[in-house]
Design an enzyme around this catalytic site. Sequence first.
Site, PDB file in Angstrom:
ATOM      1  N   PRO A  16      21.308   0.607 -44.783  1.00 40.05           N
ATOM      2  CA  PRO A  16      22.731   0.412 -45.076  1.00 40.05           C
ATOM      3  C   PRO A  16      22.998   0.669 -46.553  1.00 40.05           C
ATOM      4  CG  PRO A  16      21.605  -1.707 -44.860  1.00 40.05           C
ATOM      5  CD  PRO A  16      20.606  -0.657 -44.499  1.00 40.05           C
ATOM      6  N   MET A  17      24.003   1.490 -46.849  1.00 42.35           N
ATOM      7  CA  MET A  17      24.374   1.773 -48.240  1.00 42.35           C
ATOM      8  C   MET A  17      25.891   1.773 -48.342  1.00 42.35           C
ATOM      9  SD  MET A  17      21.704   4.818 -49.311  1.00 42.35           S
ATOM     10  CE  MET A  17      21.840   5.702 -47.743  1.00 42.35           C
ATOM     11  N   ALA A  18      26.424   0.895 -49.187  1.00 46.60           N
ATOM     12  CA  ALA A  18      27.878   0.783 -49.347  1.00 46.60           C
ATOM     13  C   ALA A  18      28.445   2.112 -49.825  1.00 46.60           C
ATOM     14  CB  ALA A  18      28.212  -0.324 -50.338  1.00 46.60           C
ATOM     15  N   CYS A 100      21.500  -6.439 -51.507  1.00 44.91           N
ATOM     16  CA  CYS A 100      22.330  -5.649 -52.420  1.00 44.91           C
ATOM     17  C   CYS A 100      22.219  -6.194 -53.844  1.00 44.91           C
ATOM     18  CB  CYS A 100      23.793  -5.672 -51.976  1.00 44.91           C
ATOM     19  SG  CYS A 100      24.862  -4.704 -53.067  1.00 44.91           S
ATOM     20  N   LYS A 139      18.025  -8.086 -44.291  1.00 42.26           N
ATOM     21  CA  LYS A 139      17.514  -7.185 -45.325  1.00 42.26           C
ATOM     22  C   LYS A 139      17.446  -7.943 -46.638  1.00 42.26           C
ATOM     23  CE  LYS A 139      17.704  -2.460 -46.989  1.00 42.26           C
ATOM     24  NZ  LYS A 139      17.764  -2.535 -48.444  1.00 42.26           N
ATOM     25  N   GLY A 201      12.153   1.587 -49.789  1.00 45.36           N
ATOM     26  CA  GLY A 201      12.001   1.818 -51.223  1.00 45.36           C
ATOM     27  C   GLY A 201      11.182   3.060 -51.529  1.00 45.36           C
ATOM     28  N   GLY A 224      16.827   5.137 -47.643  1.00 51.22           N
ATOM     29  CA  GLY A 224      18.156   5.013 -48.210  1.00 51.22           C
ATOM     30  C   GLY A 224      18.521   6.240 -49.021  1.00 51.22           C
ATOM     31  N   ARG A 225      18.256   6.169 -50.337  1.00 54.76           N
ATOM     32  CA  ARG A 225      18.649   7.267 -51.225  1.00 54.76           C
ATOM     33  C   ARG A 225      17.982   8.588 -50.854  1.00 54.76           C
ATOM     34  NH1 ARG A 225      16.799   5.022 -56.601  1.00 54.76           N
ATOM     35  NH2 ARG A 225      15.359   3.943 -55.193  1.00 54.76           N
TER      36      ARG A 225
END
Length: 328
Positions: A16-18, A100, A139, A201, A224-225
């Site tokens: 999940p990424m805002a 977060c 998370k 990560g 994520g990224r």
Amino acid sequence: MQIGPYRIDPPVVLAPMAGVTDKPFRLLCKQLGAGLAVSEMTASDPRLWQTRKSLKRMDHEGEPEPVSVQIAGYDPTMLAEAARFNVANGAQIIDINMGCPAKKVCNVWSGSALLQDEPLVARIVKAVVDAVDVPVTLKIRTGWDRQHKNALTIARIAEDNGIAALAVHGRTRADKYEGEAEYDTIAAVKASVRIPVLANGDIVTPQQAKRVLELTGADAVMVGRGAQGRPWIFREISHYLATGELLPEPSPADVSAILLGHLEHLYAFYGELAGVRIARKHLGWYAKDRPENASFRDVVNRADHAHDQLRLTRSYFETLQNEWSLAA
């Protein structure tokens, strides 16, 4: 990997990424091989549920199951109600955000700030698990800072209170996204609990995904990224884990086809004005590390209409494809 009644296969999950893991991006990542895609965080404050932003975040129509929705907040009662509301709205898995690191989130005692208050963590987890009949995941980070790393304690609290799976980003809140992820901490968490653990990560290549699974013993990797501008990373990782072979890098024409479809979906989902604006960050990620990236971004970011954004994008990748074909 199993989360409640849902088999997550392949065990490669979009984090999940805002502002990133909206419906168009989740659908794209699932199409390109993600076994699960978690929504960007939704507010637990009911006063915010009817805003345009929240309504978009809660739109799951046509989304392949399981639909995983992340909720954020600090009040156990409010989070429990948010979980019920989202389940009624289509969520099949509820994920609680305690990872977060953003200042505006931590300043209101949400996200990774909660790791400082273990009794509150227990109350939140129990309240949310008791509120819904779907699996609840959590998370976290490894702690608030390097002097206060309590991931093992939080993991046991999570397991004892019915959490179905635990995702661990291998950094403290203070680390933000700096330095290297602590895979040894994730390995210790995995060894201390019986529930599934997802390692998160610095997973940006298939080889790193395999290495992280071997180092941590985790049940799945969470990306994520590494998926920003590279949503095909999920099929690359999945293929490599299954066969030990690397898929060929997509050609500029392949990337263009994926990106243009992504842009069209953004316009359809948000409307042209907002879609064009939201697309800009994705365009930057897709073009990152490619020739003439800075010039392309400078031009495309000035486009205010969908047809201009599409035309410039198509032209840029056609040029890259021609150069790529000549070099092949």
